[in-house]
Design a protein around this motif. Structure first.
Motif, PDB file in Angstrom:
ATOM      1  N   GLY A   1      47.754  74.803  77.214  1.00 46.78           N
ATOM      2  CA  GLY A   1      48.207  75.901  76.378  1.00 46.78           C
ATOM      3  C   GLY A   1      49.447  75.557  75.579  1.00 46.78           C
ATOM      4  N   TRP A   2      50.350  74.797  76.196  1.00 46.47           N
ATOM      5  CA  TRP A   2      51.599  74.431  75.528  1.00 46.47           C
ATOM      6  C   TRP A   2      51.342  73.507  74.345  1.00 46.47           C
ATOM      7  CZ3 TRP A   2      56.214  76.582  75.897  1.00 46.47           C
ATOM      8  CH2 TRP A   2      57.316  75.925  75.349  1.00 46.47           C
TER       9      TRP A   2
ATOM     10  N   VAL B   1      49.952  81.167  75.791  1.00 47.10           N
ATOM     11  CA  VAL B   1      50.536  80.193  76.720  1.00 47.10           C
ATOM     12  C   VAL B   1      50.696  80.812  78.106  1.00 47.10           C
ATOM     13  CG1 VAL B   1      52.584  78.818  77.247  1.00 47.10           C
ATOM     14  CG2 VAL B   1      51.703  78.884  74.906  1.00 47.10           C
TER      15      VAL B   1
END
Length: 278
Positions: free
Chosen positions: A232-233, A220
């Motif tokens: 990414g989250w 992340v």
């Protein structure tokens, strides 16, 4: 040099490293805890470093002494204690035709630690910058974009053990440069290198069934460096280990638990804010 193996003899070598249009020879000394005492001198252009090394019998005493000179005049004397192995070499890091003096010192151990002390001639004296201490080899000096200016590639050690074991952690990239105003963080200027590491993280996540949160935390952060936080989250939310409580505790200055995050995403968001990623 492989620092986990004993280097019995002293090596004086010249390495060719691509910087700009050609290869620059790097006068270099390598030594370890079994190297006999020696006195040697390295020089390149107007820069010279005289090294006096004494085989280490007392870990609390400095056993590497060095004097830095410009145009034959001594300007700075410094010393350190060599625990396991080390190197001293000359390399032009900022493409000004004047070599910097780089002193690397490795403490030994499976996970720790290397420091790089860089001495740059400013026109009046040698300015000292320390990189590290960093885990393992600490990082490497590379000219990432072939412009003659050398970057120091390493990683953010704050992520080690934060949400997983050492082996389960995969810290995000960190790229530094010694510029006119001192040490500069230029990590985000190198998306190609960042994306390569992000791909390695992605592959590590696919191959891992447990102890995954430490890799996801680094992933992340790496995606944030690439300007791709939301992607990414969401990737992390779909894959994180909901049974792990590693990294959920919040401690005060004396090591007491004062709070506990309810889950890994909450703890990770707080961690990323604390360390300047969000």
């Amino acid at each position: 040099m492989n620092r986990f193996k004993s280097v019995i003899s002293l090596l004086i070598t010249a390495w060719g490293v691509s910087v700009g249009s050609g290869a620059i020879a790097q006068p270099r000394l390598e030594f370890d805890s079994q190297t006999p005492s020696f006195q040697k001198t390295l020089s390149q252009g107007n820069i010279r470093v005289e090294v006096n090394y004494t085989a280490n019998e007392n870990l609390f005493e400095s056993n590497i002494n060095y004097i830095l000179s410009h145009q034959g005049q001594a300007y700075l004397q410094d010393a350190l204690t060599e625990f396991m192995s080390g190197e001293i070499w000359l390399q032009d890091l900022n493409n000004d035709n004047t070599a910097e003096v780089i002193v690397s010192n490795y403490s030994g151990g499976a996970h720790c630690c290397t420091t790089h002390d860089v001495y740059e001639w400013t026109g009046e004296t040698f300015e000292h910058t320390t990189l590290g201490p960093s885990d393992g080899y600490g990082g490497s000096f590379q000219d990432l974009d072939n412009d003659g200016i050398v970057e120091f590639t390493t990683f953010d050690g704050a992520f080690l053990y934060a949400f997983s074991s050492y082996a389960g952690s995969f810290p995000p990239s960190q790229i530094l440069r010694i510029g006119p105003n001192g040490l500069e963080d230029v990590t985000r200027d190198y998306p190609e290198q960042l994306r390569g590491t992000a791909w390695q993280m992605y592959q590590a996540i696919q191959d891992r069934d447990s102890d995954i949160n430490g890799v996801l935390a680094g992933y992340v952060a790496q995606k944030i460096l690439l300007g791709e936080f939301e992607e990414g989250w969401q990737f992390m939310l779909a894959r994180y280990d909901r049974t792990s409580d590693w990294g959920l505790d919040v401690y005060n200055d004396v090591g007491e638990v004062v709070h506990q995050h309810p889950d890994f995403p909450t703890a990770l968001r707080a961690f990323l804010k604390e360390h300047g990623y969000l």
